[in-house]
Design a protein around this motif. Structure first.
Motif, mmCIF file in Angstrom:
data_model
loop_
_atom_site.group_PDB
_atom_site.id
_atom_site.type_symbol
_atom_site.label_atom_id
_atom_site.label_comp_id
_atom_site.label_asym_id
_atom_site.label_seq_id
_atom_site.Cartn_x
_atom_site.Cartn_y
_atom_site.Cartn_z
ATOM 1 N N SER A 681 0.823 -1.210 0.000
ATOM 2 C CA SER A 681 0.000 0.000 0.000
ATOM 3 C C SER A 681 0.859 1.263 0.000
ATOM 4 O O SER A 681 0.394 2.326 -0.423
ATOM 5 C CB SER A 681 -0.929 -0.009 1.218
ATOM 6 N N PHE A 682 2.131 1.176 0.454
ATOM 7 C CA PHE A 682 3.004 2.347 0.465
ATOM 8 C C PHE A 682 3.667 2.586 -0.894
ATOM 9 O O PHE A 682 4.211 3.660 -1.147
ATOM 10 C CB PHE A 682 4.087 2.175 1.537
ATOM 11 N N LYS A 691 3.110 12.837 -1.358
ATOM 12 C CA LYS A 691 3.048 12.574 0.083
ATOM 13 C C LYS A 691 3.331 11.109 0.391
ATOM 14 O O LYS A 691 4.015 10.774 1.364
ATOM 15 C CB LYS A 691 1.679 12.962 0.621
ATOM 16 N N ARG A 692 2.791 10.223 -0.451
ATOM 17 C CA ARG A 692 3.017 8.794 -0.217
ATOM 18 C C ARG A 692 4.494 8.458 -0.390
ATOM 19 O O ARG A 692 5.051 7.645 0.363
ATOM 20 C CB ARG A 692 2.155 7.977 -1.182
ATOM 21 N N LEU A 693 5.130 9.095 -1.360
ATOM 22 C CA LEU A 693 6.565 8.865 -1.568
ATOM 23 C C LEU A 693 7.368 9.362 -0.367
ATOM 24 O O LEU A 693 8.308 8.705 0.094
ATOM 25 C CB LEU A 693 7.031 9.563 -2.846
ATOM 26 N N ARG A 697 9.779 7.178 2.106
ATOM 27 C CA ARG A 697 11.187 7.535 2.348
ATOM 28 C C ARG A 697 11.444 7.691 3.853
ATOM 29 O O ARG A 697 12.499 7.307 4.366
ATOM 30 C CB ARG A 697 11.520 8.836 1.620
ATOM 31 N N GLY A 698 10.451 8.257 4.578
ATOM 32 C CA GLY A 698 10.622 8.412 6.023
ATOM 33 C C GLY A 698 10.720 7.064 6.730
ATOM 34 O O GLY A 698 11.550 6.865 7.633
#
Length: 767
Positions: A681-682, A691-693, A697-698
């Protein structure tokens, strides 16, 4: 008494005997008056002054004895010792003996000095009359009897002896057996009374002990005669029944007494018919025990025993506290403490009662409500808030269904409503739908507002078709159907659902057989290094091909296995198969196997894994085990110990579907984890959604700071692959972009092709 001396006699008994000497003063007065008058009459006949002197002696002795009697009456006898009592006995004996001696002297003198029949008869008569009274008056003192009888008779014998009249001498000798008989009679009376006094004292002691015990009982007691009149009643009975003084209750009719006593207890001043009936049954022996509620604050338990001579003994106690405790326990058993609603078993009892009360047929209905995603409330806000939310839902349900349905609490976040439909409403389903719609909405709990929806399942049937063991199955099937359609749905049961349920039950039977016979298969989805140059590991995926239905999707049969509790058997099969297959692959390729929540509930999984490694000869470092976040949340402490033991053997541990829960990051520093497998899902839409990217990355940055390997699953497009490579977001990549799941035999070929492709790409770069 049997030769008892005064020392052998108890003080109180001895005192009672001596006191009897000083009683009946009227007879003493009468006797003295007769004595004086007799001697004065004799003096008148004989003109002999001796008789005057004897009369004067009587007066003196009589006066002294009256004074002695008066002093005895006024004396404080409670402090007397045996010696004190003996002294008073001696004083009495002295007075009595003096009187007897005067009588005896008068008789002896008249016999010796006169030949006058009247004089002799008068003196002897009054003396013998006194002798007769010796037993009746002086039995209490052996000394008094002996001295008085001797004092009366000895002078007569002496006078007769000196008269030289052989007939008088013979007659006087006859007084000896008379004296002995008098003494024997007095002794018999004394001993008889002594024994009876002792017996009476023992009886009084027993009666006193019985009375003390009776009135200190914690139970009430009423003893009735054959006519139901009270013979004995103790203090506790009067207190419990509010009857007042017990002394005035003797011989009173029990029914009358109870009506008087309970008038302060019952509002209408009369005994309820139930209590009257129970008492009557106790009296006639129909029942031997009964619990009677006299008021909210008084519940008594009665037991009855029949008496051999007729009548009944009633024993009762205050069981108010016990009855309240029993009612509280019964309420706790019947009602859910959290919501206050009837629990499953009591709800079923209420339904049966409603059905039994129906006199006509007609439609009835059940509706089961399941709170959508209630687990998230507990996870985010805690169980206390979750419980308060359920209580608020229960209150709203009670208001919405008031007068129409019985509301119950099944289990967890499930509620149930029974619609008896007494008014025969044709729109029963519409009414259930209306309640389902109204119960959803905002709930404010502890300062937080929750938007709550419900999946509902309803079942309608004719009252004649109701089977208590079947309705919930049908309602659950309808709820399951609602959940499959999404949140907030209402579904009425239909027969095809039953068919699907039966089909699912058959599928469970077939799955169990497939697991037992090893009919499952394993396929493997490769995990490539980020540039796709080689296969580092393959995830083992279970597959089931039904002999009639063909391939059954894993999400279906794994869910069924979890319901049946046999998912651990599938895990054992997959671990053995994966280790055996991996041993045939190149040594650079490992294998990854998923563990379920059930697998991690005990340490049997450790032995299963080690046995599989031993059987296959696979190096532990080539085996990877994936655990889901749900298993970590459920049993964190136990899971940590199991994972640490597995890791100590060199096995790699990964968290599967990482990021889909609520608290994943909190576990990273407390669990023995080597890798995180980021959920698909990510990755989805990372090209279009910045935002999903950033979120991806976080997560990767945080995980790498904790020295964890990164596996990204669900990579399907070249665009996704390029972004992952650009930001270096993965150590291993799993997804259709590189390969679909393949058979074990194809793994080596795929790995070889990847290496050849890498070599070819290198040759091109060199050229």
């Amino acid at each position: 008494m049997k030769a008892h001396g005064t020392k052998a006699v108890p003080t109180d008994v001895y005192l009672s005997f001596v006191s009897s000497l000083f009683g009946n003063r009227q007879t003493l007065f009468t006797g003295m008056l007769v004595h004086i008058l007799t001697y004065l009459v004799v003096y008148h006949k004989t003109k002999d002054l001796v008789f005057v002197m004897l009369a004067i002696a009587f007066v003196v002795v009589f006066a002294n004895r009256l004074l002695l009697f008066a002093r005895f009456s006024k004396a404080e006898k409670s402090t007397w010792s045996l010696d004190d009592i003996r002294q008073w006995e001696a004083r009495y004996v002295l007075g009595g003996a003096s009187t007897a001696a005067i009588l005896g002297i008068g008789c002896g003198y008249s016999i010796l000095e006169f030949e006058d029949t009247f004089v002799e008869l008068a003196c002897v008569s009054v003396t013998m009359a006194s002798m007769v009274s010796v037993v009746g008056r002086n039995y209490g003192s052996r000394l008094a009897v002996n001295l008085q009888s001797l004092a009366c008779c000895a002078p007569i014998i002496v006078g007769a002896a000196f008269s030289q009249d052989p007939y008088k001498v013979l007659l006087s000798v006859m007084l000896i057996p008379f004296v002995l008989t008098t003494q024997a009679m007095a002794k018999g009376v004394r001993e008889f009374l002594y024994e009876n006094v002792l017996a009476a004292r023992e009886i009084k002691k027993v009666v006193g002990s019985f009375d003390t015990a009776l009135n200190n009982m914690t139970h009430g007691l009423i003893m009735l005669d054959p006519h139901n009149r009270i013979e004995v009643i103790n203090r506790k009975a009067c207190e419990l029944l509010n009857l007042g003084e017990r002394a005035r209750l003797k011989s009173c009719d029990l029914d009358v007494v109870l009506r008087y006593g309970v008038r302060h207890t019952f509002i209408d001043g009369s005994m309820p018919s139930l209590i009257q009936r129970q008492l009557a049954q106790l009296m006639d022996g129909t029942i031997s025990r009964a619990i009677m509620q006299f008021s909210e604050d008084l519940v008594l338990e009665f037991s009855a025993s029949r008496r051999p001579e007729g009548g009944v003994v009633l024993i009762f106690e205050d069981v108010t506290a016990r009855v309240r405790a029993d009612r509280k326990i019964l309420h706790m058993v019947r009602f859910d403490s959290m919501t206050g609603l009837p629990q499953r078993s009591y709800f079923a009892e209420l339904v049966r009662d409603q059905i039994a009360a129906r006199t006509k047929g007609g439609e009835i209905a059940f509706m089961v409500l399941d709170v959508d995603e209630f687990k998230h409330v507990n996870d985010m806000k805690g169980h206390v808030t979750g419980d308060r939310l359920l209580a608020a839902i229960a209150n709203r349900l009670l208001k919405l269904a008031a007068g129409e349905a019985i509301v119950g609490h099944l289990v967890g976040d499930q509620f149930v409503l029974f619609f008896p439909n007494a008014e025969q409403r044709p729109d029963l389903e519409q009414r259930m739908r209306a309640i389902h719609a109204a119960i959803a909405g905002q709930y404010d709990i502890d300062g937080t507002s929750f938007a709550v929806t419900f999946c509902a399942g309803a079942v309608q049937m004719d009252i004649a078709e109701l089977r208590m063991e079947e309705w919930q199955i049908k309602a659950d099937l309808a709820v399951f159907e609602s959940k499959s359609r999404g949140k907030g749905n209402f579904t009425a049961f239909a027969q095809e659902m039953d068919a699907r349920y039966i089909e699912r039950q058959r599928l469970k039977t077939d799955l169990k057989e497939a697991v037992e016979t090893g009919a499952l298969q394993a396929v493997y989805q490769p995990m490539f290094v980020s540039d796709g140059s080689r296969i580092a590991c393959c995830e083992a995926l279970s597959r089931w091909t039904h002999p009639d239905k063909g391939a059954i999707p894993p999400n279906i049969f794994i869910q069924i296995a979890e319901e049946m509790g046999i998912v651990a058997d599938i895990t054992r099969f997959m671990i053995r198969t994966a280790c055996r297959d991996c041993a045939t692959w190149p040594e650079s390729i490992g294998v990854s196997v998923n563990l379920s929540v059930q697998d991690l509930r005990n340490d049997d999984i450790v032995r299963t894994v080690l046995d599989a490694l031993d059987e296959s000869g696979l190096a532990p470092t080539r085996l990877h085990l994936e655990v889901t976040e749900s298993s970590l949340i459920e049993e964190l402490g136990a899971v940590r110990l199991i994972l640490e033991e597995l890791r100590q053997h060199g096995i790699t541990i990964a968290i599967d579907d990482f990021g889909t829960g609520f608290s994943s990051l909190s576990y990273l520093d407390s669990l023995p984890v080597d890798q995180v497998k980021i959920d698909r899902s990510f990755v989805r839409n990372i090209g279009e959604d910045a935002k999903r990217l950033k979120l991806l990355r976080g997560i990767v940055t945080l995980s790498r700071q904790l020295d964890l390997g990164i596996i990204v699953e669900g990579v399907e497009t070249q665009e996704q692959l390029a972004l992952l490579a650009k930001y270096d977001l993965a150590d291993l990549i799993q997804g259709y972009v590189y390969s679909m799941p393949i058979a074990s035999e194809a793994v080596a070929d795929l790995a070889e092709r990847a290496e050849k492709k890498l070599v070819a790409a290198g040759a091109v770069n060199v050229a």
